[in-house]
Design an enzyme around this catalytic site. Structure first.
Site, PDB file in Angstrom:
ATOM      1  N   GLU A 238       0.886  -1.200  -0.194  1.00 33.07           N
ATOM      2  CA  GLU A 238      -0.084   0.028   0.081  1.00 33.07           C
ATOM      3  C   GLU A 238       1.083   1.053  -0.056  1.00 33.07           C
ATOM      4  OE1 GLU A 238      -2.559  -0.051   3.374  1.00 33.07           O
ATOM      5  OE2 GLU A 238      -3.957  -1.357   2.493  1.00 33.07           O
ATOM      6  N   HIS A 273       2.910   0.218  15.367  1.00 32.89           N
ATOM      7  CA  HIS A 273       1.509  -0.121  14.685  1.00 32.89           C
ATOM      8  C   HIS A 273       0.351  -0.894  15.657  1.00 32.89           C
ATOM      9  CE1 HIS A 273       3.567   1.004  11.241  1.00 32.89           C
ATOM     10  NE2 HIS A 273       4.320  -0.077  11.234  1.00 32.89           N
ATOM     11  N   ARG A 330     -14.733  -9.370  14.713  1.00 32.47           N
ATOM     12  CA  ARG A 330     -14.832  -9.864  16.010  1.00 32.47           C
ATOM     13  C   ARG A 330     -15.042  -8.688  16.937  1.00 32.47           C
ATOM     14  NH1 ARG A 330      -9.787  -7.823  17.629  1.00 32.47           N
ATOM     15  NH2 ARG A 330      -8.547  -7.581  16.015  1.00 32.47           N
ATOM     16  N   ARG A 573      26.305 -29.414  72.903  1.00 34.42           N
ATOM     17  CA  ARG A 573      24.861 -29.480  72.496  1.00 34.42           C
ATOM     18  C   ARG A 573      24.513 -28.026  72.102  1.00 34.42           C
ATOM     19  NH1 ARG A 573      20.059 -30.630  76.199  1.00 34.42           N
ATOM     20  NH2 ARG A 573      19.879 -28.442  76.197  1.00 34.42           N
ATOM     21  N   ARG A 646      14.619 -38.665  70.664  1.00 31.10           N
ATOM     22  CA  ARG A 646      13.292 -38.003  70.831  1.00 31.10           C
ATOM     23  C   ARG A 646      12.400 -39.320  70.779  1.00 31.10           C
ATOM     24  NH1 ARG A 646      13.797 -34.115  66.918  1.00 31.10           N
ATOM     25  NH2 ARG A 646      15.043 -32.440  68.010  1.00 31.10           N
TER      26      ARG A 646
END
Ligand code: ADP
Ligand code: ADP
Ligand code: MG
Length: 686
Positions: A238, A273, A330, A573, A646
């Site tokens: 174009e 664009h 659309r 510990r 434990r």
């Protein structure tokens, strides 16, 4: 047919009863059209904000909604906003999933879907999709497959426009097959020219050529871009219009040949664009030009038998001459601004038209459509304008929304905690402001953009603020080269983001401790540690000798017979359980051990092993707790070692079978452990 004119107060403004939403029909009247077939369930073959936009309209109309989502979108909001949601495109890449026509049709058929709304992008302009819907007996909310096909091909759409007497930009009548054809065209019309993809969209596959030398390269580039993006490299040429305005007209058609327009939108503010800000109506538009644009659009739509919502796009040159460029068959991203100024809910209209109602039945007569005030839409994206609009991804840490009178938000991922993925486009929220005129709508938009707090991902808000504050935008008209020609739009005001920085700093200090020097002048005092001497030779005998020689029973007897107080030392510990945990390594404990052996040989025991040892050694120090035990044992042979066990949890945080705990103790003993202090046994009797 009874028309219900619902008058809805907008915001809290006293005089804002201007919004009269035209609702299609009263609950008790049924449309008279012969082709009328009500829609009870709609599937949206799309994602994100547009899926939610359509669900909202459906729910308002009492229609059940169905979402589809890709694997990558499992956590997306559009899935939550529908009545039902189904996975499509399993194993496919993110975009391909939403293009998987068989899966979408399958979901529709299996779940009694009456109609499919395609949204925008994805399959919305694919005639094979419209056809597949039709073939399977599911209605496609949009034009007929034939019309979608004609409009999807820009060259064919141009030909139809010419046939309808609508002016088009001078261009080639068919896709060109070589760059010689482009040269011929340029010879006739002169430069600049623009290469465009015949099946393009979203501003891709377009190249402007200003002089002969650039022609070859741009032809090649446009071709491969179009091929990559649209699966078809067909190009046409174009004449490039210098500094045009992009003005488009919203149209609506029904099954009976009625077509109306809902006036225009100005989408001239574009980057590469692609539209960034859209305004309705177009500012300072000559009323005669408006008439030509709208009547040409209706003419073209009537000529092709256009049904449902669509947009006819034009360029308007400096002399006020308009040229058709394309039809988008659309709903468009910027449909919102038209809704705001005409008070027509376009998605309601799309669904009603698809059901077979006529525009007059819906109260949509041309003479009833009026422009009411002005609306602006900003596309807030997760793109960093300071880095060439590079998309940013991540988790939104802070999201505080803009609200209040005159602001509409259409979004899907705009909330705290939302994860912005790199898989799809970077539209975060569409902000639509409306007011009685452009300055009012712009002031509301500027206020809203300033009100947002979005942290965690970068957004284009600082850039949008510059656009909205620009004098040319506010007081005159802008063209499609506006952004390129106004570099000051890129002078972005950085956010200070103070709260977030403070939170990061506090978090850092909490986890890693302070890293800044002490903020007073006094220097830390120099320490000169006294390192106690360790005597030479073997350490004196201790209780461990008793244990080794006389076994547990002899050891117990010796303890009972002991006259004085017996001490158990927990220093080892504590060294790895306290704040020092990750600072005291086996290396350090080993240096201390010989001194303890020589000077504390009369201790009952040293507690130096247990759950915390495993935790710290394995998680933070990358050390082996068993090696630590073996090495300390060698250096501290005379004092019994004690560990905290434990019960059924041993040194972990979960119950183990008895045999595992017994085996653990056995191995611990072999490696040097002497005394097991059984601490707590949460295991219930079986
Ligand atoms: P798309 O399908 O990507 O939307 P369009 O044909 O609608 O493509 O064009 C998008 C934009 O590209 C227009 O709004 C305009 O800014 C620019 N453009 C397209 N054709 C021309 C032209 N002939 N002259 C000048 N600019 C053009
Ligand atoms: P700045 O002016 O430093 O750029 P902002 O505009 O982001 O800061 O924030 C201004 C106010 O917003 C802050 O004073 C604070 O009250 C609030 N704020 C900003 N970020 C956060 C956050 N992450 N969490 C909570 N509040 C925040
Ligand atoms: Mg376009």
């Amino acid at each position: 047919m009874v028309l219900y004119l619902g008058v809805v107060r907008h915001g809290l403004g006293m005089l804002s009863i201007r919004r009269a939403y035209l609702l299609s029909r009263c609950a008790h009247t049924s449309p008279q059209s012969l082709d009328y077939r009500p829609i009870k369930k709609v599937l949206v073959a799309n994602r994100g904000e547009i899926a939610i936009r359509v669900f909202r309209a459906c729910t308002e109309l009492g229609i059940r909604t169905v979402a589809v989502y890709s694997e990558q979108d499992t956590g997306q909001m559009h899935r939550q906003k529908a009545d039902e949601a189904y996975l499509i495109g399993k194993g496919l890449p993110p975009v391909a999933a939403y293009l998987h026509i068989p899966d979408i049709i399958k979901v529709a058929k299996e779940n009694n879907v009456d109609a499919i709304h395609p949204g925008y992008g994805f399959l919305s302009e694919r005639s094979d999709f419209a056809q597949a819907c039709e073939d399977s007996g599911v209605r496609f909310i949009g034009p007929s497959p034939e019309v979608v096909h004609k409009m999807g091909d820009k060259v064919e759409a141009r030909a139809l426009a010419i046939k309808a007497g609508v002016p088009v930009v001078p261009g080639t009548d068919a896709p060109i097959s070589s760059q010689q054809e482009a040269q011929e065209f340029a010879k006739t019309y002169g430069f600049p020219i623009i290469f465009k993809a015949a099946y393009g969209g979203g501003g891709r596959g377009m190249r402007v050529v200003r002089e002969y030398e650039e022609l070859e390269e741009n032809y090649q580039r446009a071709y491969s871009e179009a091929l990559a993006a649209f699966g078809n490299g067909a190009l046409f040429v174009e004449k490039f219009i210098e500094k045009p305005r992009h003005i488009e007209v919203q149209i609506l058609g029904d099954k009976y040949g009625n077509v109306i327009h809902l006036y225009e939108r100005d989408c001239s503010i574009q980057r590469r664009h692609q539209k960034v800000v859209e305004v309705a109506p177009a500012a300072h538009l000559d009323p005669h030009l408006r008439d030509r644009l709208t009547s040409d659009s209706v003419k073209l739509a009537k000529q092709v038998g256009y049904e449902n919502a669509g947009t006819v796009e034009f360029l308007v040159d400096k002399h006020g001459k308009h040229y058709f460029i394309e039809v988008n068959s659309r709903l468009q991203v910027e449909h919102t601004v038209t809704e705001e100024i005409t008070d027509v809910d376009l998605v309601h209209a799309q669904i009603r038209v698809c059901e077979g109602q006529s525009l007059p039945e819906l109260g949509l007569r041309q003479d009833k459509i009026k422009i009411n005030g002005c609306a602006i839409q900003c596309r807030v994206t997760t793109e960093d304008p300071a880095r060439g609009f590079q998309p940013d991804t991540g988790r939104i840490e802070v999201f505080r929304s803009a609200e209040g009178m005159g602001i509409r938000l259409d979004s899907a991922s705009a909330f705290q905690g939302a994860v912005i993925s790199p898989h799809y486009d970077s539209l975060l929220v569409k902000v639509i402001s409306s007011g009685k005129d452009l300055p009012t709508a712009a002031s509301k938009m500027l206020r809203a953009l300033a009100e947002f707090r979005i942290r965690g991902v970068k957004t284009n808000i600082p850039f949008l603020q510059n656009v909205l504050g620009n004098n040319q935008f506010l007081h005159s008209t802008v063209d499609t080269q506006f952004i390129d020609e106004n570099q000051d739009l890129f002078n972005l005001k950085p956010t200070q983001n103070r709260a977030q920085k403070l939170l990061h700093y506090l978090g850092h200090v909490m986890v890693n401790g302070p890293t800044t020097p002490i903020p007073v002048k006094a220097k830390p005092s120099t320490t000169d540690p006294v390192i106690p001497p360790v005597p030479l030779g073997e350490p004196p005998a201790g209780f461990r000798e008793v244990l080794l020689k006389e076994g547990p029973e002899g050891f117990a007897r010796a303890v009972r017979q002991h006259q004085g107080l017996l001490l158990m030392d927990t220093t080892f510990r504590d060294a790895h359980q306290s704040l020092l945990a990750t600072r005291v390594r086996t290396h350090d404990l080993k240096k201390i051990a010989p001194y303890v052996a020589h000077n504390f040989s009369n201790l009952f025991s040293v507690e130096n092993w247990g759950g915390a040892t495993f935790d710290v050694a394995m998680r933070f120090l990358s050390e082996c707790p068993w090696r630590r035990l073996q090495q300390l044992r060698k250096l501290l042979p005379n004092v019994p070692f004690q560990m905290l066990l434990r019960g059924a949890n041993a040194v972990g945080y979960t119950n183990y079978p008895d045999n595992a705990v017994f085996k653990f103790c056995e191995v611990a003993k072999e490696n040097g452990m002497d005394i097991f202090r059984v601490f707590d046994s949460p295991k219930l009797p079986t």
